[in-house]
Design a protein around this motif. Structure first.
Motif, PDB file in Angstrom:
ATOM      1  N   SER A 342      15.844   0.356 -18.222  1.00  0.00           N
ATOM      2  CA  SER A 342      16.676   0.885 -17.131  1.00  0.00           C
ATOM      3  C   SER A 342      16.825  -0.298 -16.253  1.00  0.00           C
ATOM      4  O   SER A 342      16.250  -1.258 -16.281  1.00  0.00           O
ATOM      5  N   LEU A 343      17.788  -0.111 -15.443  1.00  0.00           N
ATOM      6  CA  LEU A 343      18.366  -1.358 -14.502  1.00  0.00           C
ATOM      7  C   LEU A 343      17.289  -1.745 -13.653  1.00  0.00           C
ATOM      8  O   LEU A 343      16.968  -2.944 -13.395  1.00  0.00           O
ATOM      9  N   ASN A 381      21.993   5.317 -16.022  1.00  0.00           N
ATOM     10  CA  ASN A 381      23.363   5.211 -15.971  1.00  0.00           C
ATOM     11  C   ASN A 381      23.904   3.815 -15.441  1.00  0.00           C
ATOM     12  O   ASN A 381      23.636   3.442 -14.357  1.00  0.00           O
ATOM     13  N   PHE A 382      24.429   3.091 -16.130  1.00  0.00           N
ATOM     14  CA  PHE A 382      24.843   1.581 -15.855  1.00  0.00           C
ATOM     15  C   PHE A 382      26.383   1.636 -15.318  1.00  0.00           C
ATOM     16  O   PHE A 382      26.867   0.373 -14.866  1.00  0.00           O
ATOM     17  N   GLU A 383      27.105   2.800 -15.274  1.00  0.00           N
ATOM     18  CA  GLU A 383      28.557   2.534 -15.034  1.00  0.00           C
ATOM     19  C   GLU A 383      28.872   2.298 -13.819  1.00  0.00           C
ATOM     20  O   GLU A 383      29.817   1.166 -13.684  1.00  0.00           O
ATOM     21  N   GLU A 384      28.136   2.491 -12.621  1.00  0.00           N
ATOM     22  CA  GLU A 384      28.646   1.901 -11.438  1.00  0.00           C
ATOM     23  C   GLU A 384      28.250   0.396 -11.556  1.00  0.00           C
ATOM     24  O   GLU A 384      29.216  -0.459 -10.955  1.00  0.00           O
ATOM     25  N   PHE A 385      27.367  -0.142 -12.008  1.00  0.00           N
ATOM     26  CA  PHE A 385      26.777  -1.418 -12.056  1.00  0.00           C
ATOM     27  C   PHE A 385      27.805  -2.435 -12.735  1.00  0.00           C
ATOM     28  O   PHE A 385      28.188  -3.406 -12.556  1.00  0.00           O
ATOM     29  N   ILE A 386      28.000  -1.649 -14.008  1.00  0.00           N
ATOM     30  CA  ILE A 386      29.051  -2.373 -14.933  1.00  0.00           C
ATOM     31  C   ILE A 386      30.747  -2.550 -14.037  1.00  0.00           C
ATOM     32  O   ILE A 386      31.090  -3.725 -14.119  1.00  0.00           O
ATOM     33  N   ASN A 387      30.964  -1.529 -13.527  1.00  0.00           N
ATOM     34  CA  ASN A 387      32.155  -1.570 -12.926  1.00  0.00           C
ATOM     35  C   ASN A 387      32.221  -2.584 -11.783  1.00  0.00           C
ATOM     36  O   ASN A 387      33.063  -3.547 -11.516  1.00  0.00           O
ATOM     37  N   ASP A 388      30.960  -3.137 -10.891  1.00  0.00           N
ATOM     38  CA  ASP A 388      31.001  -3.799 -10.076  1.00  0.00           C
ATOM     39  C   ASP A 388      31.038  -5.145 -10.616  1.00  0.00           C
ATOM     40  O   ASP A 388      31.734  -5.967 -10.188  1.00  0.00           O
ATOM     41  N   ILE A 389      30.439  -5.655 -11.696  1.00  0.00           N
ATOM     42  CA  ILE A 389      30.200  -6.626 -12.423  1.00  0.00           C
ATOM     43  C   ILE A 389      31.554  -7.033 -12.640  1.00  0.00           C
ATOM     44  O   ILE A 389      31.991  -8.113 -12.742  1.00  0.00           O
ATOM     45  N   THR A 390      32.350  -6.326 -13.809  1.00  0.00           N
ATOM     46  CA  THR A 390      33.745  -6.615 -14.172  1.00  0.00           C
ATOM     47  C   THR A 390      34.779  -6.631 -13.256  1.00  0.00           C
ATOM     48  O   THR A 390      35.789  -7.289 -13.496  1.00  0.00           O
ATOM     49  N   TRP A 391      34.447  -6.136 -11.980  1.00  0.00           N
ATOM     50  CA  TRP A 391      35.649  -6.251 -11.102  1.00  0.00           C
ATOM     51  C   TRP A 391      35.405  -7.370 -10.218  1.00  0.00           C
ATOM     52  O   TRP A 391      36.392  -8.137  -9.625  1.00  0.00           O
ATOM     53  N   ASN A 392      33.979  -7.718  -9.752  1.00  0.00           N
ATOM     54  CA  ASN A 392      33.676  -8.718  -8.937  1.00  0.00           C
ATOM     55  C   ASN A 392      33.290 -10.114  -9.359  1.00  0.00           C
ATOM     56  O   ASN A 392      32.694 -10.957  -8.607  1.00  0.00           O
ATOM     57  N   THR A 393      33.299 -10.300 -10.747  1.00  0.00           N
ATOM     58  CA  THR A 393      32.803 -11.594 -11.253  1.00  0.00           C
ATOM     59  C   THR A 393      33.768 -12.054 -12.504  1.00  0.00           C
ATOM     60  O   THR A 393      34.705 -11.191 -12.832  1.00  0.00           O
ATOM     61  N   GLU A 394      33.443 -13.187 -13.086  1.00  0.00           N
ATOM     62  CA  GLU A 394      34.246 -13.714 -14.012  1.00  0.00           C
ATOM     63  C   GLU A 394      33.986 -12.920 -15.426  1.00  0.00           C
ATOM     64  O   GLU A 394      34.403 -13.209 -16.385  1.00  0.00           O
ATOM     65  N   ILE A 395      32.966 -11.787 -15.647  1.00  0.00           N
ATOM     66  CA  ILE A 395      32.593 -11.290 -16.562  1.00  0.00           C
ATOM     67  C   ILE A 395      33.809 -10.351 -16.888  1.00  0.00           C
ATOM     68  O   ILE A 395      33.970  -9.266 -16.145  1.00  0.00           O
TER      69      ILE A 395
END
Length: 446
Positions: A342-343, A381-395
């Motif tokens: 878990s995260l 559930n990683f969905e919110e974190f994943i959305n944050d990463i892909t929206w706000n970083t170069e990932i």
């Protein structure tokens, strides 16, 4: 072709199917209560796409992409797997310097043949083309496998006339082999000739027994039910006093199985990945180090350039894996958590890894950068974190990958000669967390 003993076996298979619920599962393990009706509707769209390609209204790239998208939404024939879409992708990718020749060839051989003789000529034509590419290839893993030609062409012929043309599924040949009605053939032309005639003889036998018209699809369904359908549910024994499984874990245990043994395509060392991830005897540090090393080893075996980091390198991911030819790289974190990852507090560390390493990778010329977490299972559930990463970083892709799925991906790489572009395409296209079920349905043709 069929002796009396085999006739009895076929009738037994048919009677078992006829007396069952006749439910068919797609390659995702979902029940298709009216698969024939769904296929009838799907055929209309597929025929339209084929006609547009043959008539020059769309080019081969648009045709390939359209067929791929449609079958992923309507997975009724298993075309999304190795012998279908992957074969098509490799065929086009390795023909860019002679694309006009390939287009001309496909416009001829994809159209329904007038009879079996012409069908076999078409198979030989495409098989010869694939063999030519295969012989000239520096890396034969990167070219379309000639052994997929029969399935590929019979799929398109069935789209045009399902009453006439049976698809030569691996599952059907496995079923026929089970009752001693199948053997290896020298080429695809011989294989499909035998398969077509055998299928016709099976239909005639069943028609005589039932006094009803028997279709190719009915034979297909009956033999899937018998042996070939890899989506059969497997009974799971639940021990007393065991904590209730998550729905994700339960789904994985009851999901589809591959048409081969996983261990047959793995080195013993990396095959222990899941076992080490679940170990409760070793210290967390020792176990984590072993798990990280094996994850890196698996990615090396997939032909990534692997830079192992992990313990001793401070706040950094466990590895960076690269594919320089396509300017692609992934930061990899391996999590050996016995009860699922878990995260927790790792979100800050992950963001630090990204902020430090992505500028370096970009300077090195990597334009497509992703992040992969490998663990036996995932709890939160990683969905919110994943959305944050892909929206706000170069990932560009953040991937949760189950250990078993990683091993199956390596097994298919060995078994079906997957190339690194194939593997990367799979990783970025599947929904997280990526399970072994998803990998099997992606690469097993039914």
């Amino acid at each position: 072709m069929i002796n009396n003993k085999q006739k009895d076996q076929i009738l037994k298979i048919w009677n078992s199917y006829s007396s069952s619920d006749k439910l068919v599962l797609d390659t995702k393990g979902n029940v298709l209560p009216n698969i024939d009706g769904e296929r009838e509707k799907a055929i209309e769209s597929l025929q339209e796409y084929l006609n547009e390609f043959v008539n020059g209204k769309i080019d081969i790239h648009e045709f390939k992409t359209t067929v791929d998208s449609f079958n992923k939404r309507n997975n009724l024939w298993g075309f999304t797997a190795t012998k279908g879409q992957m074969f098509f992708n490799q065929l086009v990718r390795n023909s860019e310097n002679k694309i006009d020749r390939l287009v001309s060839l496909l416009k001829k051989v994809l159209v329904e043949p007038k009879d079996l003789e012409e069908a076999l000529e078409h198979i030989q034509t495409l098989e010869n083309y694939c063999i030519e590419n295969y012989k000239d290839a520096k890396d034969r893993r990167k070219v379309a496998n000639p052994s997929s030609v029969g399935y590929f062409l019979s799929y398109f012929w069935q789209i045009q006339n399902h009453k006439e043309w049976p698809i030569i599924y691996t599952s059907l040949t496995i079923s026929f082999e089970e009752i001693n009605l199948w053997r290896p053939f020298e080429n695809q032309k011989e294989a499909y000739s035998y398969f077509f005639k055998l299928n016709e003889e099976v239909k005639l036998l069943l028609e005589k027994e039932t006094s009803k018209k028997i279709s190719n699809w009915q034979v297909e369904h009956a033999f899937w039910k018998f042996k070939g359908n890899p989506n059969k549910e497997k009974k799971t024994v639940v021990e007393k006093n065991v904590e209730k499984e998550t729905s994700e874990d339960s789904e994985t245990k009851l999901s589809i199985t591959a048409n081969f043994k996983l261990e047959d395509y793995l080195f013993p060392k990396v095959a222990k990945l899941i076992e080490i991830g679940a170990d409760t005897e070793q210290s967390s540090s020792k176990k984590g180090n072993q798990f990280e090393n094996l994850v890196s080893e698996v990615f090396k075996l997939m032909d990534f350039d692997v830079q192992s980091l992990g313990q001793g390198y401070g706040r950094t991911p466990d590895a960076i894996i690269k594919f320089p030819e396509e300017h692609t790289a992934f930061l990899v974190d391996a999590k050996a958590y016995t009860n699922g990852y878990s995260l927790g507090l790792d979100d800050r560390a992950i963001k630090e890894y990204i902020s430090y390493h992505t500028p370096i990778l970009k300077k090195e010329g990597y334009t497509k950068i992703g992040f992969i977490i490998v663990s036996n299972s995932f709890k939160s559930n990683f969905e919110e974190f994943i959305n944050d990463i892909t929206w706000n970083t170069e990932i560009k892709r953040f991937i949760l990958l189950q250990s078993e799925a990683l091993l199956y991906l390596l097994a298919y790489k060995s078994k079906d000669r997957l190339t690194l572009p194939n593997i990367i395409e799979t990783l970025i296209s599947l929904n997280s967390p990526i399970t072994s079920k998803q990998i099997i349905e992606e690469y097993d043709d039914v």
